[in-house]
Scaffold this active site. Structure first.
Site, PDB file in Angstrom:
ATOM      1  N   SER A 269       0.839  -1.200   0.000  1.00 46.50           N
ATOM      2  CA  SER A 269       0.000   0.000   0.000  1.00 46.50           C
ATOM      3  C   SER A 269       0.871   1.245   0.000  1.00 46.50           C
ATOM      4  O   SER A 269       2.072   1.185   0.251  1.00 46.50           O
ATOM      5  CB  SER A 269      -0.918   0.006   1.217  1.00 46.50           C
ATOM      6  N   LYS A 270       0.207   2.360  -0.267  1.00 44.73           N
ATOM      7  CA  LYS A 270       0.923   3.639  -0.301  1.00 44.73           C
ATOM      8  C   LYS A 270       1.684   3.905   0.991  1.00 44.73           C
ATOM      9  O   LYS A 270       2.665   4.623   1.005  1.00 44.73           O
ATOM     10  CB  LYS A 270      -0.094   4.770  -0.488  1.00 44.73           C
TER      11      LYS A 270
END
Ligand code: GLU
Length: 578
Positions: A269-270
């Site tokens: 994920s970011k």
């Protein structure tokens, strides 16, 4: 469209950049449609007005185009150079942006309400919150309780009138009390027991449909035959099937694809970028006691209290992460297609690698290994749902980098030069100007020489800039690495230094300043000085020209620098180290 034609779709929500996992979903949908001689559709799911943006939709389309995942149906995208995608898209009512299809959803909602399969509900958010809290306090899972005046299959005119008069409301589904079976093409049968579904919302108070409702309407109205998406959507599918039944729609084929995880089993994920940047900031603080969040923030051009909070893990700001990465000179983990693009990966390597995340062709190469290297036409010809795996995929960055390295190495020098320069002009314009200037034929000739010299060992376009460092600085713009000077110039009573001094006139008188003759001159010099190999003079020369004992092959390095710069650099080295 013929009745048997396969239609797949990729349906991103334009709330940010295209995630690499989204690109994998798009690729599989594209590949299946191509394999089956069908159509691949792009639909923009922008009904979350607050989080969606046109800019993000455009970015996602550009990233897909860059990867070579072109849609047959979907928005039209005009790209520089006259390339157009979606020019022959089917012309469908309302188009491919959900936010512009609200009339269609309203029409279908009304149909559901009239047939007693949906109803307006008037509870405000406070009332629902209170219900939810009461359920939590009683340790029960909250479910919206169906109002007593709702009878499945019976139109509730009273509620409909209130809604028509403008009373604030949402529209809810009358969830059926029956088993729902999803015959998933990847996972097999997935069953939901009767009573598991609640009366979920179909239309929000702002008048926009929920994701569930819009997706079901569109998959039907746009003729989608196969819904291939990530496993995180599996839990939504029974709702979609129940809705299809209530609306009298077909149920498309479903296939849920494995999730993608990092090597350490965490979800990609970011936030991984923030994690990496935080770790780098912490280690910088630890290594250098003179640093503080305040000095770091100043260097990063960021607010110091924000930076302190970031380091303490109180926020995951992507802006601070990016600034920290740039300031500390570290590459943050790439998560979105835009990250891979900016760091100099090429589309063919990414799509090849992504194709292996949850799929493989099941074919051996002549030497008995699993076939892993293939291109888009191969994928389009061989992709199959049967070979999609059920288990989670692991994103192996080292393997992707090696795919990318191989893809770069397989290019001709001219091709690599062209791609490298195009990348540089977008992401490193200063370096592009320095190395290729106006792109005139004379500059391009040298640039192509440089490209050819760095190509073989570069993992990415960004990586290729490292060995090009010598060409990026002024003749007096670099320092001589003390360890390299000691080893290559001063050792052995300054043998390297005196060889360098002796080499200078040989180079100064060389007329044909191009790689072959330069290399021959250096070789002849090594022979004349009875050196066991060319390295005896090559390494001192590298230190003089680049400050360190690494550079591309010398014939190329000297040609790229030109004679004047080469001699000026040798002189500066002799003066500084002599
Ligand atoms: N808009 C949804 C998403 O971006 C699409 C899910 C689906 O494929 O149905 O997650």
């Amino acid at each position: 469209m013929s009745s048997t034609e396969v239609v797949t779709r990729f349906a991103p929500s334009p709330t940010g950049h295209l995630h690499i996992g989204g690109a994998r979903s798009a690729l599989f949908c594209w590949a299946y449609a191509k394999r089956m001689g069908g159509r691949f559709m792009l639909r923009i799911e922008d009904t979350d007005a607050a989080r969606s943006s046109d800019e993000s939709a455009r970015g996602i389309m550009e990233d897909l185009a860059w990867l070579g995942i072109e849609w047959d149906d979907g928005p039209r995208l005009d790209l520089p150079g006259g390339r157009v995608i979606g020019a022959h898209a089917r012309d469908i009512e309302g188009g491919y942006f959900q936010a512009r299809r609200v009339n269609i959803y309203n029409r279908e909602i009304e149909r559901l309400v009239q047939s007693g399969h949906a109803y307006p509900a008037f509870e405000g958010s406070e009332e629902l919150d209170a219900q939810r809290k009461a359920a939590t306090a009683a340790k029960q899972t909250y479910r919206y309780p169906r109002p007593a005046d709702i009878t499945p299959g019976v139109f509730n005119a009273d509620r409909w009138d209130r809604a028509q008069r403008g009373e604030a409301h949402v529209v809810r589904f009358v969830a059926p009390h029956e088993e729902i079976l999803v015959a998933d093409r990847v996972l097999g049968d997935v069953r939901i027991a009767p009573g598991e579904l609640d009366d979920f919302v179909l239309r929000k108070a702002d008048g926009f449909p929920t994701y569930h409702f819009a997706v079901v309407c569109d998959d039907e109205l746009m003729g989608v035959t196969h819904v291939l998406r990530a496993q995180e959507h599996l839990a939504n599918t029974p709702r979609h099937v129940a809705l299809q039944r209530a609306l009298g729609f077909r149920t498309p084929e479903y296939g849920h694809m494995p999730l993608i995880f990092n090597l350490d089993k965490s979800k990609m994920s970011k936030r991984d970028k923030a994690k990496a940047a935080r770790a780098a900031l912490k280690s910088a603080l630890q290594k250098d006691p003179s640093l503080s969040p305040v000095t770091l923030a100043a260097g990063m051009g960021a607010d110091s209290s924000q930076v302190a909070a970031f380091i303490a893990g109180e926020n995951d700001s992507l802006d601070i992460a990016a600034r920290a990465g740039a300031y500390l000179g570290i590459t943050l983990p790439e998560i979105e297609v835009a990250d891979f693009r900016a760091n100099g990966y090429v589309p063919s390597a990414i799509t090849n690698y992504l194709a292996l995340l949850g799929w493989n062709p099941g074919v051996k190469t002549p030497d008995g290994k699993d076939l892993e290297k293939f291109d888009m036409p191969y994928l389009a010809a061989h992709f199959s749902l049967e070979r999609i795996g059920k288990t989670n995929s692991v994103f192996d960055r080292v393997k992707l980098a090696s795919f990318n390295q191989d893809a770069l190495a397989a290019m001709s020098d001219a091709e690599f030069a062209q791609g490298w320069l195009a990348w540089m002009r977008t992401y490193r314009p200063q370096e592009a100007a320095r190395l290729a200037g106006d792109g005139s034929p004379a500059r391009m000739e040298r640039f192509t020489l440089l490209a050819g010299a760095v190509k073989a060992r570069a993992k990415t376009y960004a990586d290729a800039l490292r060995p090009a460092g010598f060409a990026l600085c002024d003749d007096d713009g670099y320092t001589f690495d003390p360890a390299a000077v000691k080893k290559n110039l001063h050792a052995d009573d300054g043998k390297g230094l005196s060889l360098l001094r002796a080499l200078r006139p040989a180079l100064a008188t060389l007329e044909d300043w191009s790689p072959g003759p330069i290399h021959a001159a250096i070789e002849a010099f090594a022979g004349a000085h009875a050196l066991p190999n060319i390295g005896g003079i090559a390494q001192p020369l590298r230190v003089a020209l680049a400050g360190v004992a690494v550079s591309p092959p010398l014939g190329e390095t000297l040609t790229i620098l030109g004679k004047d710069s080469t001699l000026a650099r040798i002189d500066r080295c002799l003066a500084s180290a002599g």
